[in-house]
Design an enzyme around this catalytic site. Structure first.
Site, PDB file in Angstrom:
ATOM      1  N   SER A 133      14.817  21.640 -16.255  1.00 60.28           N
ATOM      2  CA  SER A 133      13.382  22.180 -16.790  1.00 60.28           C
ATOM      3  C   SER A 133      13.960  23.111 -17.099  1.00 60.28           C
ATOM      4  CB  SER A 133      12.819  22.279 -15.358  1.00 60.28           C
ATOM      5  OG  SER A 133      11.662  23.072 -14.797  1.00 60.28           O
ATOM      6  N   GLU A 157       9.413   7.960 -15.919  1.00 68.44           N
ATOM      7  CA  GLU A 157       8.155   8.480 -16.282  1.00 68.44           C
ATOM      8  C   GLU A 157       7.779   7.574 -18.009  1.00 68.44           C
ATOM      9  OE1 GLU A 157       7.608  12.244 -15.434  1.00 68.44           O
ATOM     10  OE2 GLU A 157      10.015  12.152 -15.644  1.00 68.44           O
ATOM     11  N   LYS A 206      16.037  21.273 -10.974  1.00 72.28           N
ATOM     12  CA  LYS A 206      15.598  19.956 -11.379  1.00 72.28           C
ATOM     13  C   LYS A 206      16.516  19.418 -12.384  1.00 72.28           C
ATOM     14  CE  LYS A 206      11.902  19.039 -10.835  1.00 72.28           C
ATOM     15  NZ  LYS A 206      10.235  19.498 -11.928  1.00 72.28           N
ATOM     16  N   HIS A 256       1.033  -1.212   0.334  1.00 73.23           N
ATOM     17  CA  HIS A 256       0.498   0.209   0.293  1.00 73.23           C
ATOM     18  C   HIS A 256       0.790   1.686   0.167  1.00 73.23           C
ATOM     19  CE1 HIS A 256      -3.654  -2.823   1.092  1.00 73.23           C
ATOM     20  NE2 HIS A 256      -2.456  -3.006   2.071  1.00 73.23           N
TER      21      HIS A 256
END
Ligand code: ARG
Length: 454
Positions: A274, A287, A280, A153
């Site tokens: 970024s 992803e 970043k 979980h």
């Protein structure tokens, strides 16, 4: 229009809908191979002369070279790759080119090309999945005794070794490669020779063609042969499952790369920055692994949609197998290559993993097991420890900060050993059951994974 049953030109929109050359050009090399084998067989059976066979072979060699170096002259009227190649063979060889399609239909021809494509790409995916599995084995070896929290979980559950977690993915990839091998096997029966659907009016030798093209056998039923696309469904199913595995891996790497987890960092070659925030470093590859899976399962569902309820035998609907297949193959091959590169260069933080794994709450099950060893049924022990956990949380302290009195109140079976269980940090090494996370078991597992990959 002589030689045609049609008195009207095809409507432009119909041609745009119907023509498949814009994507099925990829079958070109397989179409040439099968045509070569077909001509060999026609000559062996005396259906064409050996001189005609040689002329056809010469033209096919030329077509093969033209396709390979991008010089093949596609023409305005080419509906699909099969007609383009036959037209070109006829341009090169003259009238004899028209004999190539003797005892063959585009229906058994296209089924054969697609089976050959699936077989080649199933083998390719097998290789790539094996490579990823091997990279995961190497990473497991390199992080053999690095503790980390295992989750259920997405809540910290019990500590495990990072090696054990990485090996979980290894086994998924090993199953994937085995599935791809099975898919290659599912392409083993040669459709060619089935003709349009009923067989052909010539004394052909299908086994000869099967041997030439590396098929293990000949499709038993000509109707099934031209209707069957099971091997495409099998490939798409294997690719979808594999992509789903990679998406779970990608999702974990995305999470673990966050400042909040800080468990790992992908190499710069697998990340982007970024456009606005200079600090970043985004784990884009992970992803995209996460996001590609539904695209492939979408292809699987789409082809089931195309084939379901379809009357036998060939229907133009079946032309819709190709773009799903091609995109799935491109996508899974790219994902496997990217996963391998990203995993080969990823760096884990021993410190952050260990800090998260040191959370005492992860030993709650071990405390319950202490009570079980003293005779308490597990279900009761679970309740006793849950009460202790609540008490610790309410007082905002660690389990080991609970007093002897609090322990005695919870159960007379709890004594000093409670503190020992929490203190000795043996929560990993005590997991000695088969397939568990103790080092000895992980070492066994590593050996088995290596053996499976040999
Ligand atoms: N382009 C067609 C396909 O991809 C080839 C088979 C055509 N057969 C036919 N009877 N029209 O399925």
């Amino acid at each position: 229009m002589s030689g045609s049953r049609f008195s009207e030109r095809q409507h432009a929109a119909f041609r745009a809908l119907n023509d498949s050359l814009s994507f099925d050009w990829r079958l070109g090399p397989y179409d040439v191979q099968q045509s070569r084998a077909h001509a060999t067989m026609l000559a062996a059976q005396g259906i064409i002369s050996s001189q005609e066979r040689d002329e056809l072979h010469r033209a096919l060699d030329r077509v093969e070279a033209e396709l390979a170096d991008g010089a093949f002259p596609f023409a305005e009227g080419d509906e699909d790759v099969h007609m383009a190649i036959e037209r070109r063979v006829t341009e090169l060889a003259g009238r004899v080119g028209g004999k190539l399609h003797t005892a063959r239909s585009r229906n058994d021809q296209v089924a054969t090309d697609v089976a050959m494509f699936v077989r080649a790409h199933a083998h390719r995916a097998f290789e790539l999945a094996s490579r990823v599995a091997q990279t995961l084995v190497d990473a497991a070896q390199a992080h053999l005794d690095w503790p980390m929290p295992g989750y259920t979980h997405l809540q910290r559950a019990q500590p495990v070794y990072l090696s054990h977690h990485l090996l979980a993915y290894t086994w998924m990839l090993i199953r994937d490669r085995d599935r791809f091998l099975g898919v290659a096997g599912a392409t083993g029966a040669l459709p060619l020779g089935a003709g349009a659907l009923a067989g052909v009016n010539f004394d052909t030798d299908r086994s000869l063609v099967a041997r030439e093209l590396g098929f293990a056998s000949v499709a038993e039923n000509s109707i099934d042969a031209v209707s069957n696309r099971d091997f495409v469904l099998d490939y798409l199913a294997a690719a979808a499952t594999c992509a789903t595995h990679l998406s779970r891996l990608g999702a974990e790497i995305v999470l673990w790369s966050s400042e909040e987890f800080g468990f790992c960092e992908v190499a710069d070659a697998w990340a982007s920055g970024s456009s606005i925030m200079p600090q970043k470093k985004n784990p884009d590859a992970a992803e995209l692994l996460r996001a590609k899976a539904p695209r492939i399962s979408g292809h699987l569902v789409a082809l089931h949609g195309v084939l379901h309820g379809l009357p036998l035998t060939y229907n133009k609907d079946m032309q819709e197998d190709k773009e799903h297949l091609f995109d799935a193959a491109d996508t899974i091959e790219l994902c496997l290559e990217a996963a391998d590169g990203m995993l080969s260069s990823i760096r884990f933080s021993r410190e952050n993993l260990a800090a998260a794994a040191a959370d005492e709450m992860l030993a709650a099950t071990d405390v319950a097991d202490l009570l079980v060893r003293r005779g308490m049924p597990f279900r009761e022990a679970h309740g006793v420890v849950a009460g202790l956990v609540r008490r610790a949380i309410e007082q905002d302290k660690a389990l080991s900060d609970l007093t002897r009195e609090e322990l005695a109140e919870a159960s007379p079976l709890l004594d000093e050993e409670f503190y020992a269980v929490l203190g000795d940090r043996a929560w990993l090494e005590s997991k000695r059951s088969e397939g568990a996370t103790s080092l000895a078991r992980v070492r066994e597992q590593l050996e088995r994974a290596r053996a499976a990959l040999r």
